[in-house]
Design an enzyme around this catalytic site. Sequence first.
Site, short mmCIF file in Angstrom:
data_model
loop_
_atom_site.label_atom_id
_atom_site.label_comp_id
_atom_site.label_asym_id
_atom_site.label_seq_id
_atom_site.Cartn_x
_atom_site.Cartn_y
_atom_site.Cartn_z
N GLY A 1 -9.22 -7.50 -10.46
CA GLY A 1 -10.49 -6.83 -10.21
C GLY A 1 -11.66 -7.72 -10.57
O GLY A 1 -11.84 -8.80 -10.01
N ASP B 1 2.22 -3.91 -6.02
CA ASP B 1 0.89 -4.52 -6.14
C ASP B 1 0.90 -5.60 -7.23
O ASP B 1 0.38 -6.70 -7.03
CB ASP B 1 -0.12 -3.40 -6.47
CG ASP B 1 -1.52 -3.91 -6.72
OD1 ASP B 1 -2.23 -4.15 -5.73
OD2 ASP B 1 -1.90 -4.05 -7.90
N GLU C 1 -4.10 2.40 -4.87
CA GLU C 1 -3.99 2.00 -3.46
C GLU C 1 -3.82 3.26 -2.61
O GLU C 1 -3.40 4.31 -3.12
CB GLU C 1 -2.78 1.09 -3.28
CG GLU C 1 -2.84 -0.19 -4.07
CD GLU C 1 -4.00 -1.08 -3.70
OE1 GLU C 1 -4.24 -1.28 -2.50
OE2 GLU C 1 -4.71 -1.54 -4.60
N LYS D 1 0.36 -9.74 -6.96
CA LYS D 1 -0.63 -10.46 -7.77
C LYS D 1 0.01 -11.58 -8.59
O LYS D 1 -0.56 -12.67 -8.72
CB LYS D 1 -1.37 -9.47 -8.68
CG LYS D 1 -2.29 -8.52 -7.89
CD LYS D 1 -2.79 -7.40 -8.77
CE LYS D 1 -3.76 -6.48 -8.05
NZ LYS D 1 -4.06 -5.27 -8.83
N GLY E 1 -10.88 5.77 -7.50
CA GLY E 1 -10.89 4.58 -6.65
C GLY E 1 -10.04 3.44 -7.19
O GLY E 1 -10.21 2.30 -6.78
N THR F 1 -14.06 1.61 -0.67
CA THR F 1 -14.47 1.49 -2.08
C THR F 1 -15.07 0.11 -2.36
O THR F 1 -16.19 0.01 -2.88
CB THR F 1 -13.23 1.70 -2.99
OG1 THR F 1 -12.65 2.96 -2.67
CG2 THR F 1 -13.61 1.68 -4.45
N VAL F 2 -14.34 -0.94 -1.98
CA VAL F 2 -14.81 -2.29 -2.30
C VAL F 2 -15.94 -2.72 -1.37
O VAL F 2 -16.98 -3.24 -1.82
CB VAL F 2 -13.65 -3.32 -2.23
CG1 VAL F 2 -14.13 -4.70 -2.62
CG2 VAL F 2 -12.50 -2.88 -3.13
N VAL G 1 -6.89 -10.49 -7.55
CA VAL G 1 -6.13 -10.29 -8.80
C VAL G 1 -7.11 -10.00 -9.94
O VAL G 1 -8.10 -10.72 -10.12
CB VAL G 1 -5.31 -11.55 -9.17
CG1 VAL G 1 -4.47 -11.27 -10.41
CG2 VAL G 1 -4.42 -11.98 -8.02
N ILE H 1 -12.16 -9.43 -13.30
CA ILE H 1 -11.89 -10.52 -14.26
C ILE H 1 -11.85 -11.85 -13.52
O ILE H 1 -11.09 -12.00 -12.57
CB ILE H 1 -10.51 -10.34 -14.94
CG1 ILE H 1 -10.40 -8.97 -15.59
CG2 ILE H 1 -10.24 -11.45 -15.94
CD1 ILE H 1 -8.99 -8.67 -16.10
N1 HSE Z 1 -4.60 -0.55 -7.06
C1 HSE Z 1 -5.00 -1.74 -7.73
C2 HSE Z 1 -4.85 -1.52 -9.22
C3 HSE Z 1 -6.44 -2.06 -7.37
O1 HSE Z 1 -4.67 -0.39 -9.64
O2 HSE Z 1 -4.90 -2.47 -9.97
C4 HSE Z 1 -6.86 -3.44 -7.74
O3 HSE Z 1 -6.11 -4.42 -7.09
#
Ligand code: HSE
Length: 436
Positions: A133, A200, A189, A204, A186, A14-15, A131, A135
Amino acid sequence: MGARIGVGLLGLGTVGGGVASILLCPDERHPLVHDLNLVSVAVRDLTRSRAVQLPDDILTSDPAEVVNNPEVDVVVEVIGGLEPARTLILQAIHAGKSVVTANKAVIARHGQEIAEAAAKAGVYVLIEAAVGGGIPIIEPLKQSLGGNRINRVSGIINGTTNYILTRMAEEGVAYDVVLSDAKELGYAEADPAADVDGLDAADKIAILASLAFGGSVDRSAIPTQGISQLEGVDVQYASQLGYGVKLLAVAERMAETGEPLPLSLRVQPTLVPKDHPLAGVNGVNNAILVEGDPIGRVMFYGPGAGAGPTSSAVVADILNIAGIRKASEGASGQVDPLLAAGSWRQCVLVDAGQIRQRHYVRFNTKDAPGVIGKIGECFGERGVSIQSIVQLNASSAGAEIIVITHEVREQQMNDALRAIQALSEVSGLAAHHGCL
Ligand code: HSE
């Protein structure tokens, strides 16, 4: 056009796909994007069809080829997971290449080791995409807010859980259905436990804390509770009482000063007053509230997951490295200390019992005279002050009593809860969440 900067990509999911798309279409972006040359891309399966079309000769199934390619100046790690990602990042550093990574799991656990290796090699490891996305939050903490004494960083930093909580609250859609939508979009995880169990978000907040307070923190010591145990009924009750429920991550200083500096970190479903700036953060959006002296409160808001936002952050980091290389062509071995963001002190997490916050609790009780009084006494005797207490759904089968406390130490709260659960009129503690 100046000398081109070779970019090697580890991962085309995805990324990675989003990053490749930007590099392949530089028009109308910053002129420096034209100087980025995608020279090698490691994928797991060469035969798989993919949305981004790349020349066959730059694809390889061997990540070591990317890391060791002499034409690669910057290695972009977007394969995720702990290994082989950590090893590949270290190999790239040892090969004298700067690294850009979105890998919060590796940075939260091995950030110090990686930063030390990078400093020794005179290269950068940049992590804007790890951290929030799209932002910008890492660079502000490293640079734009550098003159502040940071007291608290809190926020909604997992897009998947915020997307799930928002749709459950607004549409009453079942948890499983929303989770599978999040995966398709997307956001989630590969292993959704990382999102829904709060892991997650804990990765972060560990990263944000280390930047805000200047020293790495023990990732394994962060009290973490996800949303999988959260019941829809508490979301409804919270709403009736004027709150939204968010998966909140918090890091705060517990002393004016200290070496090591005591910090409190936590991740948990938390009631947020509906007029609080974080309450309006919905869907896949993230928001991070930074409180510092002298700035006061500043909030960063935007899309926290997905290909576009995350690749926007990755490419920004590649450009930072490209810009520095351009500025210092000829010189080597010196890095910008703000951008490299090495630790400058030690931090230590306080015992979870010392964490101070407000609490939301729901008890199942008998509908009998004096129950609320006895619960109030248990709280009062242990110094827990109640902000509101309501009884709902009373019937011959029992009642539900909801309490929102003022700020209290975790230890006091737990003592009071033990005493309340021992009351013969109380059949159980049905829910226990934080509250802003
Ligand atoms: N799975 C993570 C989320 C992706 O939903 O924030 C971005 O780190």
